[in-house]
Write a protein that holds these residues in place. Structure first.
Motif, PDB file in Angstrom:
ATOM      1  N   PRO A   1       0.766  -1.224   0.052  1.00  0.00           N
ATOM      2  CA  PRO A   1       0.308  -0.196  -0.431  1.00  0.00           C
ATOM      3  C   PRO A   1       0.855   1.555  -0.025  1.00  0.00           C
ATOM      4  O   PRO A   1       1.932   1.193   0.702  1.00  0.00           O
ATOM      5  CB  PRO A   1      -0.642  -0.427   1.339  1.00  0.00           C
ATOM      6  N   GLY A   2       0.339   2.747  -0.095  1.00  0.00           N
ATOM      7  CA  GLY A   2       0.943   3.628  -0.600  1.00  0.00           C
ATOM      8  C   GLY A   2       0.122   4.799   0.096  1.00  0.00           C
ATOM      9  O   GLY A   2      -0.808   4.689  -0.836  1.00  0.00           O
ATOM     10  N   GLY A   3       1.133   6.020   0.095  1.00  0.00           N
ATOM     11  CA  GLY A   3       0.031   7.559   0.652  1.00  0.00           C
ATOM     12  C   GLY A   3       0.339   7.436   1.568  1.00  0.00           C
ATOM     13  O   GLY A   3      -0.120   8.724   2.748  1.00  0.00           O
ATOM     14  N   SER A   4      -0.640   5.960   2.529  1.00  0.00           N
ATOM     15  CA  SER A   4      -1.383   7.158   3.967  1.00  0.00           C
ATOM     16  C   SER A   4      -2.151   5.284   4.617  1.00  0.00           C
ATOM     17  O   SER A   4      -2.190   4.253   3.870  1.00  0.00           O
ATOM     18  CB  SER A   4      -2.864   7.382   3.606  1.00  0.00           C
ATOM     19  N   VAL A   5      -1.767   5.631   6.065  1.00  0.00           N
ATOM     20  CA  VAL A   5      -1.948   4.799   6.231  1.00  0.00           C
ATOM     21  C   VAL A   5      -3.824   4.272   6.103  1.00  0.00           C
ATOM     22  O   VAL A   5      -4.328   2.922   6.493  1.00  0.00           O
ATOM     23  CB  VAL A   5      -2.463   5.042   8.061  1.00  0.00           C
ATOM     24  N   ASP A   6      -4.482   5.305   6.123  1.00  0.00           N
ATOM     25  CA  ASP A   6      -5.714   4.617   5.836  1.00  0.00           C
ATOM     26  C   ASP A   6      -5.617   3.632   4.338  1.00  0.00           C
ATOM     27  O   ASP A   6      -6.771   2.735   4.413  1.00  0.00           O
ATOM     28  CB  ASP A   6      -6.592   6.354   5.422  1.00  0.00           C
ATOM     29  N   CYS A   7      -4.746   3.799   3.493  1.00  0.00           N
ATOM     30  CA  CYS A   7      -4.992   3.128   2.336  1.00  0.00           C
ATOM     31  C   CYS A   7      -4.847   2.068   2.557  1.00  0.00           C
ATOM     32  O   CYS A   7      -5.360   0.759   2.436  1.00  0.00           O
ATOM     33  CB  CYS A   7      -3.537   3.888   1.453  1.00  0.00           C
ATOM     34  N   MET A   8      -3.560   1.105   3.548  1.00  0.00           N
ATOM     35  CA  MET A   8      -3.138   0.341   4.060  1.00  0.00           C
ATOM     36  C   MET A   8      -4.486  -0.431   5.080  1.00  0.00           C
ATOM     37  O   MET A   8      -4.289  -1.197   4.657  1.00  0.00           O
ATOM     38  CB  MET A   8      -1.909   0.853   5.289  1.00  0.00           C
ATOM     39  N   HIS A   9      -5.263   0.387   5.414  1.00  0.00           N
ATOM     40  CA  HIS A   9      -6.231  -0.265   6.242  1.00  0.00           C
ATOM     41  C   HIS A   9      -7.527  -0.722   5.187  1.00  0.00           C
ATOM     42  O   HIS A   9      -7.857  -1.672   5.365  1.00  0.00           O
ATOM     43  CB  HIS A   9      -6.652   0.596   7.403  1.00  0.00           C
ATOM     44  N   LEU A  10      -6.899   0.134   4.123  1.00  0.00           N
ATOM     45  CA  LEU A  10      -8.698  -0.205   3.441  1.00  0.00           C
ATOM     46  C   LEU A  10      -8.126  -1.443   2.534  1.00  0.00           C
ATOM     47  O   LEU A  10      -8.487  -2.770   2.541  1.00  0.00           O
ATOM     48  CB  LEU A  10      -8.128   0.793   2.108  1.00  0.00           C
ATOM     49  N   CYS A  11      -6.335  -1.272   2.265  1.00  0.00           N
ATOM     50  CA  CYS A  11      -5.918  -3.016   1.600  1.00  0.00           C
ATOM     51  C   CYS A  11      -6.756  -3.956   2.354  1.00  0.00           C
ATOM     52  O   CYS A  11      -6.476  -4.779   2.485  1.00  0.00           O
ATOM     53  CB  CYS A  11      -4.534  -2.927   1.603  1.00  0.00           C
ATOM     54  N   LEU A  12      -5.931  -4.062   3.704  1.00  0.00           N
ATOM     55  CA  LEU A  12      -5.777  -5.097   4.527  1.00  0.00           C
ATOM     56  C   LEU A  12      -7.890  -5.672   5.895  1.00  0.00           C
ATOM     57  O   LEU A  12      -8.009  -5.994   4.812  1.00  0.00           O
ATOM     58  CB  LEU A  12      -5.625  -5.066   6.021  1.00  0.00           C
ATOM     59  N   ASP A  13      -8.243  -4.322   5.580  1.00  0.00           N
ATOM     60  CA  ASP A  13      -9.932  -4.465   5.885  1.00  0.00           C
ATOM     61  C   ASP A  13     -10.968  -4.349   4.895  1.00  0.00           C
ATOM     62  O   ASP A  13     -11.953  -4.741   5.423  1.00  0.00           O
ATOM     63  CB  ASP A  13      -9.632  -2.717   7.603  1.00  0.00           C
ATOM     64  N   ALA A  14     -10.392  -3.416   3.737  1.00  0.00           N
ATOM     65  CA  ALA A  14     -12.365  -3.229   2.772  1.00  0.00           C
ATOM     66  C   ALA A  14     -10.622  -4.783   2.058  1.00  0.00           C
ATOM     67  O   ALA A  14     -12.335  -5.289   1.141  1.00  0.00           O
ATOM     68  CB  ALA A  14     -11.601  -2.056   2.179  1.00  0.00           C
ATOM     69  N   LEU A  15     -10.279  -4.426   0.672  1.00  0.00           N
ATOM     70  CA  LEU A  15      -9.873  -5.332   0.023  1.00  0.00           C
ATOM     71  C   LEU A  15      -9.857  -6.623   0.411  1.00  0.00           C
ATOM     72  O   LEU A  15     -10.043  -7.109  -0.925  1.00  0.00           O
ATOM     73  CB  LEU A  15      -8.799  -4.724  -0.878  1.00  0.00           C
ATOM     74  N   CYS A  16      -9.165  -7.355   1.001  1.00  0.00           N
ATOM     75  CA  CYS A  16      -8.448  -8.460   0.971  1.00  0.00           C
ATOM     76  C   CYS A  16      -9.688  -9.400   1.574  1.00  0.00           C
ATOM     77  O   CYS A  16     -10.597 -10.395   0.599  1.00  0.00           O
ATOM     78  CB  CYS A  16      -7.895  -8.645   2.903  1.00  0.00           C
ATOM     79  N   PRO A  17     -11.193  -8.952   2.448  1.00  0.00           N
ATOM     80  CA  PRO A  17     -12.081  -9.204   2.192  1.00  0.00           C
ATOM     81  C   PRO A  17     -13.151  -9.819   1.049  1.00  0.00           C
ATOM     82  O   PRO A  17     -13.621 -10.389   0.694  1.00  0.00           O
ATOM     83  CB  PRO A  17     -13.220  -8.382   3.130  1.00  0.00           C
ATOM     84  N   ALA A  18     -13.183  -8.408   0.457  1.00  0.00           N
ATOM     85  CA  ALA A  18     -13.425  -8.415  -1.468  1.00  0.00           C
ATOM     86  C   ALA A  18     -13.279  -9.340  -1.973  1.00  0.00           C
ATOM     87  O   ALA A  18     -13.262  -9.940  -2.856  1.00  0.00           O
ATOM     88  CB  ALA A  18     -13.778  -6.590  -1.599  1.00  0.00           C
ATOM     89  N   LEU A  19     -11.804  -9.513  -2.586  1.00  0.00           N
ATOM     90  CA  LEU A  19     -11.398 -10.467  -3.136  1.00  0.00           C
ATOM     91  C   LEU A  19     -12.060 -12.034  -2.161  1.00  0.00           C
ATOM     92  O   LEU A  19     -11.807 -13.048  -3.417  1.00  0.00           O
ATOM     93  CB  LEU A  19      -9.896 -10.769  -2.328  1.00  0.00           C
ATOM     94  N   SER A  20     -11.706 -12.247  -1.192  1.00  0.00           N
ATOM     95  CA  SER A  20     -12.451 -13.594  -0.420  1.00  0.00           C
ATOM     96  C   SER A  20     -13.907 -13.250  -1.260  1.00  0.00           C
ATOM     97  O   SER A  20     -14.053 -14.691  -1.564  1.00  0.00           O
ATOM     98  CB  SER A  20     -12.693 -13.473   1.336  1.00  0.00           C
ATOM     99  N   ASP A  21     -14.649 -12.324  -1.389  1.00  0.00           N
ATOM    100  CA  ASP A  21     -16.087 -12.984  -2.131  1.00  0.00           C
ATOM    101  C   ASP A  21     -15.844 -12.858  -3.058  1.00  0.00           C
ATOM    102  O   ASP A  21     -17.045 -13.859  -3.923  1.00  0.00           O
ATOM    103  CB  ASP A  21     -16.452 -11.363  -1.130  1.00  0.00           C
ATOM    104  N   ALA A  22     -15.142 -12.655  -3.827  1.00  0.00           N
ATOM    105  CA  ALA A  22     -14.518 -12.217  -4.993  1.00  0.00           C
ATOM    106  C   ALA A  22     -14.476 -14.329  -5.522  1.00  0.00           C
ATOM    107  O   ALA A  22     -13.605 -14.293  -6.653  1.00  0.00           O
ATOM    108  CB  ALA A  22     -13.663 -11.904  -6.005  1.00  0.00           C
ATOM    109  N   GLY A  23     -13.905 -15.158  -4.787  1.00  0.00           N
ATOM    110  CA  GLY A  23     -13.135 -16.170  -4.563  1.00  0.00           C
ATOM    111  C   GLY A  23     -11.142 -16.024  -5.213  1.00  0.00           C
ATOM    112  O   GLY A  23     -10.769 -16.787  -5.045  1.00  0.00           O
ATOM    113  N   LEU A  24     -11.102 -15.103  -4.559  1.00  0.00           N
ATOM    114  CA  LEU A  24      -9.491 -14.760  -5.005  1.00  0.00           C
ATOM    115  C   LEU A  24      -8.688 -15.284  -3.915  1.00  0.00           C
ATOM    116  O   LEU A  24      -7.787 -15.094  -4.504  1.00  0.00           O
ATOM    117  CB  LEU A  24      -9.312 -13.447  -5.508  1.00  0.00           C
TER     118      LEU A  24
END
Length: 436
Positions: free
Chosen positions: A396-419
């Motif tokens: 992740p780049g740019g901010s702590v918020d971006c890092m949190h989005l990666c782990l707390d939002a992107l990763c669950p979305a990847l799970s939902d997509a079967g990835l």
């Protein structure tokens, strides 16, 4: 055919604090020399069911970058991961140790100790190092060929040392008074071109199968590819576009097969540089703000070092043609990075201004996504469906918020997509690699 979920790791190098990111009021930069900052990241990554957290390493200080927040090596990776081991239960702990500078006996004991302390979750990121030689009594860095020859020997020694004290030798039989069966603990008596090591290792092995220690390799030069194909479970490389990744993955599979391994034995895990926000416009603003003080002088120096081409007096709107490139310099810091930059110029013939904004120049030539969580999911699916990867490492780049989005939002979305897996099926690092 149903495709397997991807193997995904998370960097513990605070890339989200690079550029101007560390100056944000919520950056938390004051915590970088403690363990709580990293434990929070590791726990978020474990909650997301990632394979591992990963701590890179540097063994030299870059004074030219220190004034603006760069060039800080920070804590020792293995010691930091030992602290994280106590605060987590399942996630793999990938440490980085250089084969050029560390004696193999110390290296073997250090990683096996982390393996015991984490109950089977240690992994070794095998690197040859790009600099730091004057901190280890050398005037010049060895050639890439010499570094990889040394890496192959050190890896062989480490594996032999790990096997020299098998777990079966531990008896702990109070009735007989026998702690260890000494007949099962044997010296390795290794004599190579770079090292002589008697052994055995003083730290016992945890065992094979799910308790083996995964080996990860970083680099995509010709010698790096061949080394990975012979010994690694996965390779981590910069792949700025999908075509580069597809070619590298195919080549690794071909080389693995030529070395008598299965073509899926070595997994390709590119770095993924992410600038995420609620809207694409906000993500692009974050990227621009992060690089607001990017130094063109340093970029021109990097381009010159990697390609031999001096662009410092060229107009920003002038295109760089493939035939403008001189022969590759005889000596570069990273042949992989230099090769990626030359390839980008040859393929795209960008203007000078465009080149200065490309990831091959801006950073480490990682695959880059600037946008929303949904756009990142679509991009991961596109690369997976094209056969460009077996997983990736989040940067992740740019901010702590971006890092949190990666782990707390992107990763669950990847799970939902079967990835990405929804839950762990084992408790060790090796089990995560074998059963996504």
């Amino acid at each position: 055919m149903t495709q397997k979920p991807l193997h995904i790791g998370m960097t513990l190098a605070p890339t989200w604090l690079s550029g101007e990111g560390w100056r944000r009021p919520d950056s938390g930069i004051e915590g970088l020399l403690g363990h709580d900052y990293y434990i929070d990241i590791a726990r978020r990554a474990e909650a997301a069911k990632l394979d591992f957290v990963f701590r890179p390493d540097v063994l030299a200080v870059n004074k030219a970058m220190m004034g603006q927040g760069g060039g800080m090596g920070g804590l020792d990776p293995t010691l930091l991961l030992a602290a994280i081991a106590h605060a987590t239960d399942r996630i793999g702990l990938l440490t980085t140790v250089s084969t050029t500078f560390y004696p193999p006996y110390i290296l073997a004991r250090m990683i096996m100790s982390l393996h015991w302390l984490s109950k089977g979750r240690a992994g070794w990121n095998i690197v040859t190092a790009l600099d730091g030689q004057r901190n280890f009594s050398l005037d010049d860095m060895p050639t890439p060929e010499d570094r990889y020859a040394r890496a192959a020997e050190v890896t062989e020694i480490v594996l032999k040392l790990w096997a020299s004290y098998p777990r079966d030798a531990i008896l702990q039989d109070r009735d007989s008074g026998r702690m260890v069966d000494p007949e099962l603990v044997q010296p390795i008596n290794y004599e190579g071109d770079f090292h002589r090591v008697e052994g055995p290792l003083g730290t016992p092995n945890m065992g094979g199968g799910d308790y083996r220690i995964p080996l990860i390799q970083a680099g995509a030069s010709e010698t790096g590819r061949d080394f990975a194909a012979r010994v690694a479970d996965a390779t981590f490389a910069s792949t700025p576009n999908m075509e580069v990744a597809i070619e590298l993955r195919r080549d690794l599979r071909r080389r693995a097969k030529a070395h008598g391994r299965g073509e899926e034995a070595v997994r390709l895990m590119p770095g993924m540089s992410l600038y995420l926000a609620d809207t694409e416009a906000e993500a692009r603003d974050l990227y621009r703000a992060t690089h607001a003080r990017a130094d063109d002088t340093r970029k021109f120096a990097n381009i010159l070092e990697m390609t031999g081409l001096d662009l410092s007096d060229w107009p920003k709107e002038r295109h760089i043609r493939a035939n403008d490139l001189p022969p590759p310099p005889a000596k570069v810091r990273s042949r992989t990075h230099a090769g990626l930059l030359r390839r980008a110029i040859e393929r795209h013939e960008p203007t000078v201004g465009d080149l200065l904004r490309m990831p091959e120049v801006m950073g480490s030539a990682h695959w880059q996504v600037i946008g929303t969580v949904a756009q990142a999911v679509d991009e991961v699916r596109r690369w997976r469906d094209a056969g460009a990867l077996d997983g990736f490492i989040l940067f992740p780049g740019g901010s702590v918020d971006c890092m949190h989005l990666c782990l707390d939002a992107l990763c669950p979305a990847l799970s939902d997509a079967g990835l990405l897996r929804r839950d762990y099926h084992g408790t060790t690092f090796a089990s995560h690699l074998e059963r996504p």
